[in-house]
Design an enzyme around this catalytic site. Structure first.
Site, PDB file in Angstrom:
ATOM      1  N   ARG A 205      -6.604  57.702  31.987  1.00  0.00           N
ATOM      2  CA  ARG A 205      -5.991  57.181  30.764  1.00  0.00           C
ATOM      3  C   ARG A 205      -4.490  57.470  30.729  1.00  0.00           C
ATOM      4  NH1 ARG A 205      -7.405  59.949  26.144  1.00  0.00           N
ATOM      5  NH2 ARG A 205      -5.754  58.577  25.373  1.00  0.00           N
TER       6      ARG A 205
ATOM      7  N   ARG B  93      -7.414  64.497  13.532  1.00  0.00           N
ATOM      8  CA  ARG B  93      -6.341  63.493  13.698  1.00  0.00           C
ATOM      9  C   ARG B  93      -6.346  62.432  12.596  1.00  0.00           C
ATOM     10  NH1 ARG B  93      -5.405  62.289  19.974  1.00  0.00           N
ATOM     11  NH2 ARG B  93      -3.340  61.858  19.190  1.00  0.00           N
TER      12      ARG B  93
ATOM     13  N   CYS C 253     -10.882  62.936  17.549  1.00  0.00           N
ATOM     14  CA  CYS C 253     -11.195  63.082  18.972  1.00  0.00           C
ATOM     15  C   CYS C 253     -11.425  64.557  19.241  1.00  0.00           C
ATOM     16  CB  CYS C 253     -10.115  62.466  19.849  1.00  0.00           C
ATOM     17  SG  CYS C 253      -8.647  63.459  20.031  1.00  0.00           S
TER      18      CYS C 253
ATOM     19  N   LYS D 251       3.434  57.049  29.206  1.00  0.00           N
ATOM     20  CA  LYS D 251       2.341  56.436  28.436  1.00  0.00           C
ATOM     21  C   LYS D 251       2.675  56.421  26.952  1.00  0.00           C
ATOM     22  CE  LYS D 251      -1.286  58.992  27.190  1.00  0.00           C
ATOM     23  NZ  LYS D 251      -1.593  59.049  25.742  1.00  0.00           N
ATOM     24  N   ASN D 252       3.156  57.550  26.442  1.00  0.00           N
ATOM     25  CA  ASN D 252       3.347  57.670  24.996  1.00  0.00           C
ATOM     26  C   ASN D 252       4.605  56.966  24.492  1.00  0.00           C
ATOM     27  OD1 ASN D 252       0.962  58.984  24.939  1.00  0.00           O
ATOM     28  ND2 ASN D 252       1.835  61.035  24.765  1.00  0.00           N
TER      29      ASN D 252
ATOM     30  N   ASP E 113       0.893  68.786  24.820  1.00  0.00           N
ATOM     31  CA  ASP E 113       0.282  68.051  25.934  1.00  0.00           C
ATOM     32  C   ASP E 113       0.434  68.769  27.271  1.00  0.00           C
ATOM     33  OD1 ASP E 113       1.259  64.777  24.602  1.00  0.00           O
ATOM     34  OD2 ASP E 113      -0.289  66.188  24.013  1.00  0.00           O
TER      35      ASP E 113
HETATM   36  C1  EPZ Z   1       1.125  61.659  19.832  1.00  0.00           C
HETATM   37  O1  EPZ Z   1      -0.096  61.581  19.093  1.00  0.00           O
HETATM   38  C2  EPZ Z   1       0.709  61.591  21.316  1.00  0.00           C
HETATM   39  N1  EPZ Z   1      -0.035  60.368  21.546  1.00  0.00           N
HETATM   40  C3  EPZ Z   1      -0.179  62.785  21.653  1.00  0.00           C
HETATM   41  O2  EPZ Z   1      -0.429  62.764  23.057  1.00  0.00           O
HETATM   42  C4  EPZ Z   1       0.581  64.063  21.356  1.00  0.00           C
HETATM   43  O3  EPZ Z   1      -0.261  65.158  21.585  1.00  0.00           O
HETATM   44  C5  EPZ Z   1       1.016  64.058  19.876  1.00  0.00           C
HETATM   45  O4  EPZ Z   1       1.808  62.896  19.585  1.00  0.00           O
HETATM   46  C6  EPZ Z   1       1.855  65.276  19.531  1.00  0.00           C
HETATM   47  O5  EPZ Z   1       2.956  65.390  20.359  1.00  0.00           O
HETATM   48  C7  EPZ Z   1       0.642  59.214  21.707  1.00  0.00           C
HETATM   49  O6  EPZ Z   1       1.851  59.131  21.614  1.00  0.00           O
HETATM   50  C8  EPZ Z   1      -0.179  57.998  22.031  1.00  0.00           C
HETATM   51  P1  EPZ Z   1       0.857  63.304  15.676  1.00  0.00           P
HETATM   52  P2  EPZ Z   1      -0.060  61.346  17.505  1.00  0.00           P
HETATM   53  O7  EPZ Z   1       0.635  62.268  14.639  1.00  0.00           O
HETATM   54  O8  EPZ Z   1       1.143  60.588  17.115  1.00  0.00           O
HETATM   55  C9  EPZ Z   1      -1.388  65.643  12.187  1.00  0.00           C
HETATM   56  C10 EPZ Z   1      -1.683  62.801  25.034  1.00  0.00           C
HETATM   57  O9  EPZ Z   1      -2.299  63.723  25.584  1.00  0.00           O
HETATM   58  N2  EPZ Z   1      -1.332  64.366  11.450  1.00  0.00           N
HETATM   59  O10 EPZ Z   1       2.258  63.666  15.999  1.00  0.00           O
HETATM   60  O11 EPZ Z   1      -1.402  60.841  17.130  1.00  0.00           O
HETATM   61  C11 EPZ Z   1      -2.280  65.540  13.434  1.00  0.00           C
HETATM   62  O12 EPZ Z   1      -3.622  65.728  13.111  1.00  0.00           O
HETATM   63  C12 EPZ Z   1      -1.788  62.621  23.508  1.00  0.00           C
HETATM   64  O13 EPZ Z   1      -0.964  61.985  25.630  1.00  0.00           O
HETATM   65  C13 EPZ Z   1      -1.764  64.355  10.132  1.00  0.00           C
HETATM   66  O14 EPZ Z   1      -2.192  65.372   9.586  1.00  0.00           O
HETATM   67  O15 EPZ Z   1       0.087  62.871  17.016  1.00  0.00           O
HETATM   68  C14 EPZ Z   1      -1.700  66.634  14.303  1.00  0.00           C
HETATM   69  O16 EPZ Z   1      -2.235  67.849  13.927  1.00  0.00           O
HETATM   70  C15 EPZ Z   1      -2.763  63.537  22.880  1.00  0.00           C
HETATM   71  N3  EPZ Z   1      -1.695  63.161   9.463  1.00  0.00           N
HETATM   72  C16 EPZ Z   1      -0.210  66.567  13.984  1.00  0.00           C
HETATM   73  O17 EPZ Z   1      -0.094  65.915  12.728  1.00  0.00           O
HETATM   74  C17 EPZ Z   1      -1.215  62.006  10.048  1.00  0.00           C
HETATM   75  O18 EPZ Z   1      -1.192  60.944   9.402  1.00  0.00           O
HETATM   76  C18 EPZ Z   1       0.639  65.824  15.015  1.00  0.00           C
HETATM   77  O19 EPZ Z   1       0.012  64.600  15.280  1.00  0.00           O
HETATM   78  C19 EPZ Z   1      -0.791  62.053  11.382  1.00  0.00           C
HETATM   79  C20 EPZ Z   1      -0.850  63.252  12.073  1.00  0.00           C
END
Ligand code: EPZ
Length: 404
Positions: free
Chosen positions: A382, A104, A99, A6-7, A290
């Site tokens: 999802r 996020r 969420c 998915k990701n 995850d």
């Molecule tokens: C991706 O989300 C995945 N989703 C998530 O999977 C996964 O948990 C996550 O990466 C971490 O591995 C998809 O790929 C669709 P991040 P993403 O930006 O990219 C902070 C699932 O269950 N952050 O790497 O949205 C954020 O709050 C989902 O399949 C900022 O502070 O995650 C978090 O604490 C859930 N500012 C950390 O970084 C930003 O601009 C990592 O988030 C962006 C992120």
């Protein structure tokens, strides 16, 4: 058989916006998130056709700004921002809300796109971005909990059509980022270093259509591996990539689970007693956030104390109170959950709060005595293709019923 990731498929679908030519994506999982992204691409003017697990997309022209409600509903759709900017020089995307697992924010996404010259404002719930021509730049994309996966994807896609060279430092190293980079290079982009913290993109004038097979879903594979260990069963994971699962397999082995490779398949079984292990979620190649909820179930069944620390998302323990309904003994101390394991779980009605929590509740239900009823399973659809059908094939007694 493990489905496509998915990701990986969500940003790859977004990347098809970078060209006016047809793209073919294979091993596309049948998930509600994928269908949402397809609707979003259509609302932007692309034609989208599913043929089994093969997806045909062509964004000959990009019209409109994308469906506000659809984009707001699915966080992953934020990764259309970079391709829209790269292709048209403008983008108007609804701000993704937080969420249940955390606030996020997307500040790093916006920081990266601004570094490439985009003017960005937030107005009436929309992110408005515009630029005459994106220009390559050197930028640092690390945040308070490390790199950002979709932030790296967004900047990489925008930089593919920017003038000059972009260097992303503290880039995310997830296999899904590498798969996206491979797709971009199939389209004629020049992306180097994906999979390492430094990614270099040399912008090109135009990208062409491409064909690509998505990588297998390492989180789905990990979920089935934990289910086998939790139920004392044995599964063969066909199509999984063991090289994407080192941290998970290492912890399962440490807990006493047997992990064997046979050709391209992975055999997971639990013969002896389980041992408690401590887990800290980290960016890739550390232990994936995850899989945190799923492995917590395994530790709840394991005699002894284990400490599970969540370092990526600030409120990703929604499953704890539901596991307590099944009799698990888990206490939350700041970013850590202290699991006193070994007791039996007994079936009860529980409610899913998010995608991975729902997978954990299903595993707990399989290991518990009696019947467990998991409600709000739309969460699980999802991210897991036909999970109940696959589990039944493995001997699980699980059925899907309509909510009363
Ligand atoms: C991706 O989300 C995945 N989703 C998530 O999977 C996964 O948990 C996550 O990466 C971490 O591995 C998809 O790929 C669709 P991040 P993403 O930006 O990219 C902070 C699932 O269950 N952050 O790497 O949205 C954020 O709050 C989902 O399949 C900022 O502070 O995650 C978090 O604490 C859930 N500012 C950390 O970084 C930003 O601009 C990592 O988030 C962006 C992120």
């Amino acid at each position: 058989m493990i489905s496509g990731a998915k990701n990986a498929v969500l940003p790859i679908m977004a990347a098809t916006l970078l060209t006016s030519e047809p793209c073919i994506i294979r091993r596309v999982p049948n998930l509600s998130d994928v269908r949402f992204m397809a609707q979003i691409l259509e609302s932007l003017g692309a034609t989208v056709r599913f043929d089994g697990d093969v997806l045909h997309v062509q964004a000959a022209k990009i019209t409109g700004v994308g469906d506000y409600e659809l984009i707001r509903k699915m966080r992953g759709s934020v990764c259309i921002l970079g391709p829209l900017l790269g292709r048209t020089g403008k983008a108007m995307v609804s701000m993704p809300g937080g969420c249940v697992i955390g606030a996020r924010p997307i500040d790093l996404h916006l920081k990266g796109l601004k570094a490439l010259g985009a003017k960005i404002s937030i107005d009436k719930g929309y992110v408005n971005a515009a630029v005459r021509k994106l220009r390559g730049a050197e930028l640092f994309l690390g945040g308070r909990s490390g790199p950002t996966v979709l932030g790296t994807a967004n900047v990489m896609m925008a930089a593919a059509l920017a003038g000059g060279i972009t260097v992303i430092e503290s880039a995310a190293c997830e296999p899904e980022v590498v798969d996206l980079a491979n797709f971009l290079n199939d389209m004629g982009a020049k992306v180097c270093g994906a999979g390492s913290p430094t990614i270099t993109i040399t912008g090109v004038k135009k990208l062409h259509g491409a064909e690509h097979e998505v990588i297998p879903d390492r989180i789905e594979a990990a979920t089935f591996a934990v289910a086998a260990a939790a139920t004392g069963g044995e599964v063969t994971l066909r199509g999984a990539r063991p090289d994407h699962l080192h941290a998970v397999l290492d912890k399962l082995k440490e807990a006493g689970v047997t992990v064997e490779r046979s050709g391209a398949a992975l055999n997971i079984s639990r013969k002896g007693k389980l041992k408690p292990v401590d887990i800290t979620t980290l960016p890739y190649s550390g232990f994936p956030t995850d899989v945190q909820a799923q492995i917590m179930v395994l530790m709840a069944l394991t005699p002894g104390i284990s400490i599970i620390t969540e370092r990526i998302f600030e409120s990703r323990f929604m499953h704890v109170s539901e596991l307590a309904r099944l009799g698990a003994d888990i206490a939350i101390e700041g970013p850590s959950a202290i699991v006193k394991g070994g007791g039996h779980l007994s079936g009860a009605p529980v409610m899913a709060s998010d995608l991975r929590a729902s997978a954990a509740l299903v595993i707990a239900g399989l290991a518990a005595r009696g019947t467990t009823e998991v409600s709000r399973v739309y969460h699980i659809d999802r991210g897991y293709e036909n999970i109940d059908g696959k589990l039944r094939k493995l001997g699980a007694r699980i059925e899907r019923t309509e909510a009363p």
